[in-house]
Write a protein that holds these residues in place. Structure first.
Motif, PDB file in Angstrom:
ATOM      1  N   SER A   1      24.895  10.582  19.224  1.00 44.18           N
ATOM      2  CA  SER A   1      26.034   9.687  19.452  1.00 44.18           C
ATOM      3  C   SER A   1      26.219   8.725  18.289  1.00 44.18           C
ATOM      4  O   SER A   1      27.350   8.410  17.892  1.00 44.18           O
ATOM      5  CB  SER A   1      25.832   8.887  20.744  1.00 44.18           C
ATOM      6  OG  SER A   1      25.746   9.727  21.866  1.00 44.18           O
ATOM      7  N   LEU A   2      25.111   8.235  17.740  1.00 39.00           N
ATOM      8  CA  LEU A   2      25.194   7.169  16.751  1.00 39.00           C
ATOM      9  C   LEU A   2      25.964   7.579  15.498  1.00 39.00           C
ATOM     10  O   LEU A   2      26.735   6.781  14.949  1.00 39.00           O
ATOM     11  CB  LEU A   2      23.790   6.689  16.378  1.00 39.00           C
ATOM     12  CG  LEU A   2      23.701   5.488  15.434  1.00 39.00           C
ATOM     13  CD1 LEU A   2      24.482   4.302  15.968  1.00 39.00           C
ATOM     14  CD2 LEU A   2      22.239   5.112  15.199  1.00 39.00           C
TER      15      LEU A   2
ATOM     16  N   PHE B   1      23.374   3.694  21.875  1.00 39.48           N
ATOM     17  CA  PHE B   1      23.496   4.202  20.501  1.00 39.48           C
ATOM     18  C   PHE B   1      22.384   5.184  20.168  1.00 39.48           C
ATOM     19  O   PHE B   1      21.789   5.153  19.086  1.00 39.48           O
ATOM     20  CB  PHE B   1      23.481   3.044  19.488  1.00 39.48           C
ATOM     21  CG  PHE B   1      24.545   2.019  19.726  1.00 39.48           C
ATOM     22  CD1 PHE B   1      25.876   2.285  19.432  1.00 39.48           C
ATOM     23  CD2 PHE B   1      24.230   0.771  20.255  1.00 39.48           C
ATOM     24  CE1 PHE B   1      26.865   1.330  19.659  1.00 39.48           C
ATOM     25  CE2 PHE B   1      25.208  -0.187  20.478  1.00 39.48           C
ATOM     26  CZ  PHE B   1      26.522   0.097  20.185  1.00 39.48           C
TER      27      PHE B   1
ATOM     28  N   THR C   1      33.190   7.893  21.721  1.00 46.01           N
ATOM     29  CA  THR C   1      32.024   8.680  22.122  1.00 46.01           C
ATOM     30  C   THR C   1      31.645   8.383  23.564  1.00 46.01           C
ATOM     31  O   THR C   1      31.693   7.239  24.011  1.00 46.01           O
ATOM     32  CB  THR C   1      30.838   8.358  21.188  1.00 46.01           C
ATOM     33  OG1 THR C   1      31.182   8.732  19.856  1.00 46.01           O
ATOM     34  CG2 THR C   1      29.584   9.099  21.611  1.00 46.01           C
TER      35      THR C   1
ATOM     36  N   THR D   1      26.447  -6.048  19.360  1.00 48.49           N
ATOM     37  CA  THR D   1      25.387  -5.461  20.179  1.00 48.49           C
ATOM     38  C   THR D   1      23.993  -5.614  19.576  1.00 48.49           C
ATOM     39  O   THR D   1      23.003  -5.244  20.218  1.00 48.49           O
ATOM     40  CB  THR D   1      25.659  -3.957  20.393  1.00 48.49           C
ATOM     41  OG1 THR D   1      25.776  -3.315  19.119  1.00 48.49           O
ATOM     42  CG2 THR D   1      26.938  -3.738  21.186  1.00 48.49           C
TER      43      THR D   1
ATOM     44  N   ASP E   1      27.640   6.768  28.748  1.00 47.92           N
ATOM     45  CA  ASP E   1      27.540   5.591  27.890  1.00 47.92           C
ATOM     46  C   ASP E   1      28.621   5.726  26.826  1.00 47.92           C
ATOM     47  O   ASP E   1      28.595   6.664  26.018  1.00 47.92           O
ATOM     48  CB  ASP E   1      26.141   5.548  27.260  1.00 47.92           C
ATOM     49  CG  ASP E   1      25.962   4.428  26.247  1.00 47.92           C
ATOM     50  OD1 ASP E   1      26.927   3.692  25.970  1.00 47.92           O
ATOM     51  OD2 ASP E   1      24.844   4.306  25.700  1.00 47.92           O
ATOM     52  N   THR E   2      29.573   4.791  26.819  1.00 52.11           N
ATOM     53  CA  THR E   2      30.708   4.897  25.890  1.00 52.11           C
ATOM     54  C   THR E   2      30.508   4.042  24.637  1.00 52.11           C
ATOM     55  O   THR E   2      31.467   3.797  23.889  1.00 52.11           O
ATOM     56  CB  THR E   2      32.020   4.523  26.597  1.00 52.11           C
ATOM     57  OG1 THR E   2      31.873   3.244  27.230  1.00 52.11           O
ATOM     58  CG2 THR E   2      32.376   5.575  27.644  1.00 52.11           C
ATOM     59  N   GLN E   3      29.297   3.594  24.383  1.00 48.08           N
ATOM     60  CA  GLN E   3      28.886   3.064  23.079  1.00 48.08           C
ATOM     61  C   GLN E   3      29.709   1.859  22.610  1.00 48.08           C
ATOM     62  O   GLN E   3      29.905   1.666  21.418  1.00 48.08           O
ATOM     63  CB  GLN E   3      28.980   4.175  22.021  1.00 48.08           C
ATOM     64  CG  GLN E   3      28.456   5.530  22.442  1.00 48.08           C
ATOM     65  CD  GLN E   3      26.938   5.552  22.604  1.00 48.08           C
ATOM     66  OE1 GLN E   3      26.211   4.955  21.825  1.00 48.08           O
ATOM     67  NE2 GLN E   3      26.459   6.246  23.604  1.00 48.08           N
TER      68      GLN E   3
ATOM     69  N   PRO F   1      25.577  -0.166  25.915  1.00 48.45           N
ATOM     70  CA  PRO F   1      25.460   0.882  24.890  1.00 48.45           C
ATOM     71  C   PRO F   1      24.037   1.024  24.371  1.00 48.45           C
ATOM     72  O   PRO F   1      23.354   0.039  24.099  1.00 48.45           O
ATOM     73  CB  PRO F   1      26.424   0.421  23.793  1.00 48.45           C
ATOM     74  CG  PRO F   1      26.670  -1.024  24.042  1.00 48.45           C
ATOM     75  CD  PRO F   1      26.514  -1.236  25.508  1.00 48.45           C
TER      76      PRO F   1
ATOM     77  N   VAL G   1      29.618   7.334  16.386  1.00 50.26           N
ATOM     78  CA  VAL G   1      30.012   5.930  16.501  1.00 50.26           C
ATOM     79  C   VAL G   1      30.196   5.323  15.120  1.00 50.26           C
ATOM     80  O   VAL G   1      31.188   4.634  14.847  1.00 50.26           O
ATOM     81  CB  VAL G   1      28.964   5.136  17.307  1.00 50.26           C
ATOM     82  CG1 VAL G   1      29.246   3.638  17.231  1.00 50.26           C
ATOM     83  CG2 VAL G   1      28.953   5.586  18.762  1.00 50.26           C
TER      84      VAL G   1
END
Length: 536
Positions: free
Chosen positions: A428-429, A424, A438, A516, A395-397, A422, A432
């Motif tokens: 990861s968040l 998130f 990410t 998003t 998942d590239t957010q 995504p 981001v």
């Protein structure tokens, strides 16, 4: 895409051929006829006729391939499967017990990780920080009307104690706690005890964090609920743990109950109002812990690929899937690349994060601490909860250039991947929010190296955050597959001739969040409480 010429290339077959991938050839032991790699790790040896066919396929594969793949690819793939170190390391890690912040298990896990990194020839350090830790006390929940009945419950992490003598209130059931369900009943929430399930149905929750536990809790708080009941959607008499806020105490008492007791409440509600009595005692206190960091230097010290996993778990679990699998995968990547002696373009930084389960506290402190140098991180790879069977993807957010890089890797290694919407989630968040490209490893419904199917709907955690998240739940070959795909992706990121994805500005991050729907989610979560925004 080709690796740098500093590695000796070998040829494998065309990326358009479906019968065998470069990864499968290494796993099948094509370089040593008759030596079946999966058989060495415990799977039964295939019939001789099958091995003969596989060798012919791989030989054809090698003859037809025009895109180079390095000896390093084959070496890493073979060692991951044949050594079985990830699986045995997971057995040892989960034997330490819970790794919840402030517990003896957290300190034991830190020693375990430091020892493993030093044994790999690295020089790890701990970047300490102080946060608001939480300790669970007692909790009790009883139906008082129309019948009397005790229910099983435990407090959600970060939740406050009830006032002396507890609280009484009437239940308001809001189903899965989707935005629509909260909006329909928002005028009836005040002074009620809200009950929601842990489910996040895909059609109603975009992004998925719209139906995350902390978002549901935040909505209940904002609309004036007296307390919050979180019902596991999976059966087994398993309360599903989780946190309420980041690095601060929650506003209202909150407990989690098993599926079966939630069904009791739902059944009673069909006949009319249901009242309950709730008591809970919990404690917040300052605690010093740290993220564990080790580096494998590259030829260009100003560019970094960071690969990370959180090492904590909830206090009701040993956290085999979440996130023992991520910890042992990162440790294996560190060992294999250190022992290989290879030096790639970018420095590879291995980070084991603390306190993820309390709303990504450790990764947020990491991003805050390194805000002046976030533009040096060309990619953050997050490895979290990847031990369930089936194929893997990333998942590239919402970072389109990072997605292009991942799809190029997939083509290069002939491993099918699609980029999910995504999520998130997890650590990861924080990256981001800091503008760092990410890629978070996720499960996929596509073709698995070992022929296993991913059966998860992705709408709930399964065993995650429960006492059933134990070593036996981790599929051995799924762990191997995750490590293989992580390794092949990592070395391509670290040795890519140009920057794979660019750092985003604060305005660009805000645009991703708006597009998003994550801006709404974060407002209900009141996240972050630690500054993770990039410096302008």
């Amino acid at each position: 895409m080709p690796m740098s010429s500093s590695h000796s290339p070998v040829t494998t077959m065309s990326a358009t051929t479906n019968c065998c991938s470069s990864v499968r050839c290494a796993t099948w032991g094509c370089s040593a006829p008759g030596d079946h790699a999966a058989g060495r790790s415990g799977a039964p040896e295939p019939p001789r006729s099958t091995r003969r066919v596989r060798r012919r396929i791989c030989a054809a594969y090698i003859r037809r391939r025009t895109m180079p793949i390095t000896e390093l690819d084959q070496r890493l793939t073979g060692q991951i499967v044949l050594s079985n170190r990830t699986y045995e390391r997971l057995r040892a890690l989960t034997a330490l017990g819970t790794r919840f912040p402030g517990t003896p298990g957290e300190r034991a896990a830190q020693r375990f990780i430091l020892d493993e990194l030093r044994a790999a020839g690295l020089d790890p350090t701990i970047e300490e920080f102080e946060h608001l830790a939480w300790e669970r006390g007692s909790a009790s929940l009883s139906v008082t009307a129309p019948v009397t009945r005790k229910l099983l419950c435990i407090s959600l992490a970060g939740a406050p104690s009830t006032p002396a003598g507890g609280i009484d209130g009437e239940i308001l059931y809001l189903g899965n706690g989707t935005p629509a369900e909260f909006d329909r009943h928002k005028d009836a929430i005040r002074d009620r005890i809200v009950l929601v399930t842990s489910l996040a149905p895909r059609q109603e929750c975009s992004p998925p964090r719209q139906c995350h536990r902390r978002t549901k809790y935040g909505r209940a708080v904002q609309y004036g609920a007296k307390a919050f009941l979180f019902m596991n959607s999976q059966p087994g008499m398993l309360p599903q743990a989780g946190s309420t806020r980041q690095n601060r105490e929650g506003e209202i008492p909150a407990v989690t109950i098993p599926f079966e007791d939630g069904e009791v409440l739902k059944s009673l509600l069909k006949a009319g109002p249901v009242s309950v009595h709730l008591e809970a005692t919990n404690r917040n206190y300052p605690h010093t812990t740290g993220n564990i960091v080790a580096e494998l230097p590259g030829t260009d010290p100003d560019h970094v690929v960071l690969v990370g996993a959180h090492y904590d778990s909830h206090d009701n679990a040993v956290g085999a899937i979440d996130n023992g699998t991520g910890v042992v995968t990162v440790l294996e990547l560190a060992r294999l690349l250190s022992e290989s002696g290879v030096r790639l373009r970018r420095t590879i930084r291995f980070v084991l994060f603390a306190v993820e389960e309390m709303a990504s506290v450790g990764s947020s402190f990491y991003v805050n601490r390194h805000r002046d140098h976030l533009d040096q991180i060309d990619l953050f790879m997050n490895i979290d909860g990847i031990g369930q069977q089936g194929a893997k993807t990333f998942d590239t957010q919402g970072f389109d250039d990072a997605a292009d890089f991942i799809l190029d890797v997939a083509k290069d290694i002939d491993y099918e991947m699609t980029i999910p919407n995504p999520a998130f989630s997890g650590d990861s968040l924080a990256f981001v929010m800091g503008g760092v490209p990410t890629a978070a490893m996720k499960g996929s419904k596509l073709r698995s190296l070992f022929g296993h199917q991913n059966l998860s709907t992705g709408e709930d955690r399964g065993w995650g955050h429960t006492s059933a998240d134990t070593f036996d739940k981790v599929e051995q070959h799924a762990l191997h597959e995750a490590a293989i795909i992580a390794a092949l992706t990592l070395i391509r990121a670290a040795d890519h001739p140009t920057r794979m994805a660019r750092t985003r500005t604060k305005a660009e991050v805000d645009a991703i969040l708006r597009e998003t729907g994550m801006d709404t989610v974060l407002s209900f979560m009141q996240w972050p409480s630690i500054d993770v925004r990039p410096k302008e």
